[in-house]
Write an enzyme that holds these catalytic residues in place. Structure first.
Site, PDB file in Angstrom:
ATOM      1  N   LYS A  27     -62.298 139.065  53.829  1.00 55.11           N
ATOM      2  CA  LYS A  27     -62.444 138.742  54.446  1.00 55.11           C
ATOM      3  C   LYS A  27     -61.621 139.394  54.864  1.00 55.11           C
ATOM      4  CE  LYS A  27     -65.418 136.320  57.324  1.00 55.11           C
ATOM      5  NZ  LYS A  27     -64.119 135.865  58.294  1.00 55.11           N
ATOM      6  N   THR A  28     -60.856 138.186  55.592  1.00 53.26           N
ATOM      7  CA  THR A  28     -59.586 138.128  56.171  1.00 53.26           C
ATOM      8  C   THR A  28     -58.673 138.640  55.471  1.00 53.26           C
ATOM      9  OG1 THR A  28     -60.304 135.820  57.071  1.00 53.26           O
ATOM     10  CG2 THR A  28     -58.358 135.717  57.311  1.00 53.26           C
ATOM     11  N   ASP A 211     -63.592 140.585  63.582  1.00 50.96           N
ATOM     12  CA  ASP A 211     -64.178 139.681  62.781  1.00 50.96           C
ATOM     13  C   ASP A 211     -65.270 139.347  63.113  1.00 50.96           C
ATOM     14  OD1 ASP A 211     -64.334 138.702  60.173  1.00 50.96           O
ATOM     15  OD2 ASP A 211     -62.399 136.701  61.402  1.00 50.96           O
ATOM     16  N   GLU A 212     -66.143 138.412  61.903  1.00 51.28           N
ATOM     17  CA  GLU A 212     -67.366 137.801  62.434  1.00 51.28           C
ATOM     18  C   GLU A 212     -68.396 138.978  63.550  1.00 51.28           C
ATOM     19  OE1 GLU A 212     -67.893 134.956  60.785  1.00 51.28           O
ATOM     20  OE2 GLU A 212     -66.574 134.437  59.750  1.00 51.28           O
ATOM     21  N   GLN A 242     -74.706 135.418  57.157  1.00 50.71           N
ATOM     22  CA  GLN A 242     -74.481 134.328  57.865  1.00 50.71           C
ATOM     23  C   GLN A 242     -74.254 134.440  59.253  1.00 50.71           C
ATOM     24  OE1 GLN A 242     -70.387 132.372  56.068  1.00 50.71           O
ATOM     25  NE2 GLN A 242     -70.593 134.806  54.951  1.00 50.71           N
ATOM     26  N   ARG A 592     -70.555 127.211  50.636  1.00 50.38           N
ATOM     27  CA  ARG A 592     -69.495 126.635  51.492  1.00 50.38           C
ATOM     28  C   ARG A 592     -68.146 125.762  49.802  1.00 50.38           C
ATOM     29  NH1 ARG A 592     -67.309 129.216  54.730  1.00 50.38           N
ATOM     30  NH2 ARG A 592     -68.992 130.202  54.224  1.00 50.38           N
TER      31      ARG A 592
END
Length: 659
Positions: A27-28, A211-212, A242, A592
């Site tokens: 995504k980044t 973002d997020e 998330q 993770r």
């Protein structure tokens, strides 16, 4: 190379866009590439592009990646910041509309708590202050001012909270200050009340990338909507799977709100995971599929299958910690990796104690995240308050923190009188300390002490203009007498050395950051917005952290400790029917890991002096049994692992004994 969905997300610019980006889906990279696309292909001036993140660390990393993608001038023009930094920039430009003077202060949590504490009765309990802070924070996260909070109050307690909220805001106005929640609430109120102002800011920030997005609260979503307007020139990137910050006001429902408020919204799913092994991803998908979804997605990976997830059944927390330490030791020996490639995650910080003891015994280096922030050390905050006041003579919060450090015999009564006089004459406290009318009612000794302090700040301010931040810090510590004050504080030599070491580290940090010519005052202003995770530099060490803190990170191998019902999922969540968020939290933990996972639980624990039996987490039964390796499944391998652990332990003992 972008995959097809990533490329579609980058090139979709003519409609409001929601990108559902699964864990590890890049995504980044999509956000960075979209910034470059807007600037280079769509001809949008970089200064009219705003990317909003949730932490200073994430903003810094995005800035670095954009700098590698665009020419220097263009990269520096893109406005990349947190929501709060964006709100601060807004208020610095529109301070008069908000009823503030230009150089207003931003109070941190400790300073705002001190203001609220003064509003409570002397016999109030610590939990009363905590409850009041939470209630006011909740109201601000909903975008409610004191009047709206009072209008919505239904009980006597809610009415009392609204009254405290109003008094608190009145005190903030008197000090020309805001708290962190106001950095969102005040811009939102101004934009929603003034259509012309909203139109001007939409022109200034032509395209927004968030973002997020799943972590936005009600006020943050309304701020996005006010800045985007009906045109909806935005890309929101998020993952409902998330969303783990409901306790901080995050609303995963904001994903559905976008569809209702913007009927032309396009939704693009990023489902290829570039992080996890196929087996880890299969387990994560099976787990999270039990939650309801407005936009279902299934992650997939082209990575190798990977080993089964280890499930460790342990006697108690001490046994569990010892097994995790041995597992990490063996993994590093076998894989030839660095300690920093591994992490141990848990539900609550209290679980770290046994893990720390076991890792120390095993000589495994570790870094404990979530301990007291460097910037929250009292001596560091004191030094920064001096720098803040030098940078901004109207920073009343900084004035109040240091005016009596070191002691100048200025008590609360004296400062209260000064505050009333300053408010009556519309002066900041530092200026009031030199104003004859403001100090006329004070005793001669206190008036002299205030004047001496104010003159000290003025002298330091004159020198600050030509002095790098690190040198200014050293000058402040000597000229103010603070260094001698610190040396005279009670405590052993080790405590005094640690305090001095913290100040030395602050100076070294300043020196490292001033390569671009940053001066003391400028740096102090930036530090007002730094959070707990912004200086997390663990080095080559196993990371110990909560599942909440691990979001956004990845490791070669991960151990999740405390997989028991009542711990994960948390007992409070079970009582309050919040199982879905706990499942999302476990999902974040699973995703993770890149190569391997170990999930451990204890069979017994001590509670109030008694031994109680624990049940394995229900989440373990939601994972595909074929992808798990439980204790007892391979006795030969487990026996070999125990033998290796025993040999390693003997080797460490020989080393310690000089053998």
């Amino acid at each position: 190379m972008l995959n097809a969905q990533q490329r579609l997300a980058v090139e979709t610019c003519d409609a409001p866009l929601l990108v559902l980006a699964g864990a590890g889906s890049g995504k980044t990279r999509v956000i960075v590439e979209k910034i470059a696309h807007l600037a280079q292909r769509r001809g949008l001036a970089p200064g009219r592009i705003a990317a909003i993140t949730f932490t200073n660390k994430a903003a810094r990393e995005m800035r670095e990646r954009v700098a590698r993608r665009l020419p220097r001038d263009a990269a520096e023009a893109v406005q990349i910041s947190t929501f709060h930094a964006l709100g601060l920039r807004f208020l610095q430009r529109e301070h008069a509309r908000a009823g503030m003077r230009r150089n207003f202060s931003v109070l941190d949590a400790e300073d705002s708590a001190a203001l609220l504490k003064d509003l409570l009765p002397r016999n109030a309990r610590p939990q009363d202050l905590q409850t009041l802070r939470a209630a006011i924070g909740h109201a601000k996260n909903l975008g409610l001012d004191p009047q709206a909070t009072a209008a919505a109050a239904e009980t006597a307690r809610e009415q009392e909270t609204a009254a405290h909220y109003a008094a608190y805001q009145q005190r903030l106005r008197a000090y020309n200050a805001v708290d962190f929640d106001d950095l969102i609430r005040l811009p939102l109120a101004l934009l929603e009340a003034d259509a012309g102002l909203a139109a001007a800011w939409r022109e200034r920030l032509h395209y927004l990338l968030v973002d997020e997005y799943q972590d936005t609260n009600g006020a943050q979503y309304r701020l996005l909507r006010a800045l985007a307007g009906p045109r909806g020139a935005f890309t929101c990137v998020g993952d409902d799977d998330q969303s783990i910050y409901a306790w901080r006001g995050a609303r995963p429902e904001n994903l559905a709100e976008l569809s209702r408020d913007y009927p032309a919204l396009r939704v693009i799913k990023l489902e290829q995971n570039y992080r996890c092994s196929a087996r880890i991803l299969r387990c994560a998908n099976a787990l999270i599929a039990r939650n309801p979804h407005a936009h279902p997605k299934t992650l997939w990976s082209a990575a190798s299958e990977g080993p089964p997830l280890r499930v460790l059944a342990c006697r108690d927390a001490a046994h569990e910690a010892a097994r995790i330490a041995a597992l990490l030791d063996r993994a590093r020996e076998r894989e030839g990796a660095g300690w920093g490639d591994y992490a141990v995650l848990y539900r609550g910080n209290h679980q770290a104690r046994e893990l720390e003891k076991a890792l120390r015994l095993a000589r495994v280096p570790y870094h404990l995240s979530g301990a007291l922030s460097f910037l929250d050390r009292a001596e560091v905050k004191d030094a920064l308050a001096y720098l803040r006041l030098i940078a901004n003579p109207e920073d009343d919060a900084a004035f109040l923190r240091i005016v009596n450090l070191p002691r100048r015999d200025l008590g609360a009564t004296t400062l209260e009188k000064l505050g009333h006089a300053a408010q009556a004459r519309q002066l900041p406290l530092l200026a009031a300390a030199l104003d004859s009318a403001c100090i006329a009612a004070l005793a001669r000794r206190q008036a002299q002490a205030l004047g001496d302090f104010a003159m000290l700040i003025q002298r330091l301010r004159a020198r600050a203009e030509q002095m790098p931040a690190a040198a200014l810090l050293d000058t402040v510590l000597e000229a103010s007498g603070y260094r001698m004050h610190l040396a005279a504080q009670p405590g052993d030599a080790a405590t005094r050395a640690r305090r001095e070491g913290n100040l030395r580290e602050l100076g070294e940090w300043f020196a490292a950051m001033q390569r671009g010519g940053l001066r003391g005052g400028d740096l102090a202003q930036q530090l007002m917005l730094l959070g707990h995770t912004d200086r997390d530099e663990p080095g080559d060490a196993v990371r110990l952290m909560t599942l909440h803190a691990a979001k956004g990170l990845e490791f070669r191998g991960v151990c999740i400790a405390g997989c028991e019902d009542g711990t994960l999922p948390h007992e409070g969540a079970l009582d309050e029917n919040r199982l879905e968020e706990e499942r999302r939290l476990f999902y974040v933990g699973l995703t993770r890991a890149r190569e391997w996972l170990a999930l451990s639980y204890s069979g017994h624990a001590r509670r109030f002096g008694e031994t109680v039996a624990l049940r394995p987490s229900r989440f373990l039964d939601e994972l595909p049994a074929a992808d798990l390796a439980r204790d007892g499944d391979d006795p030969a391998a487990e026996a070999e692992a125990r033998r290796e652990t025993a040999l390693q332990h003997l080797d460490r003992l020989r080393t310690q004994l000089g053998g």
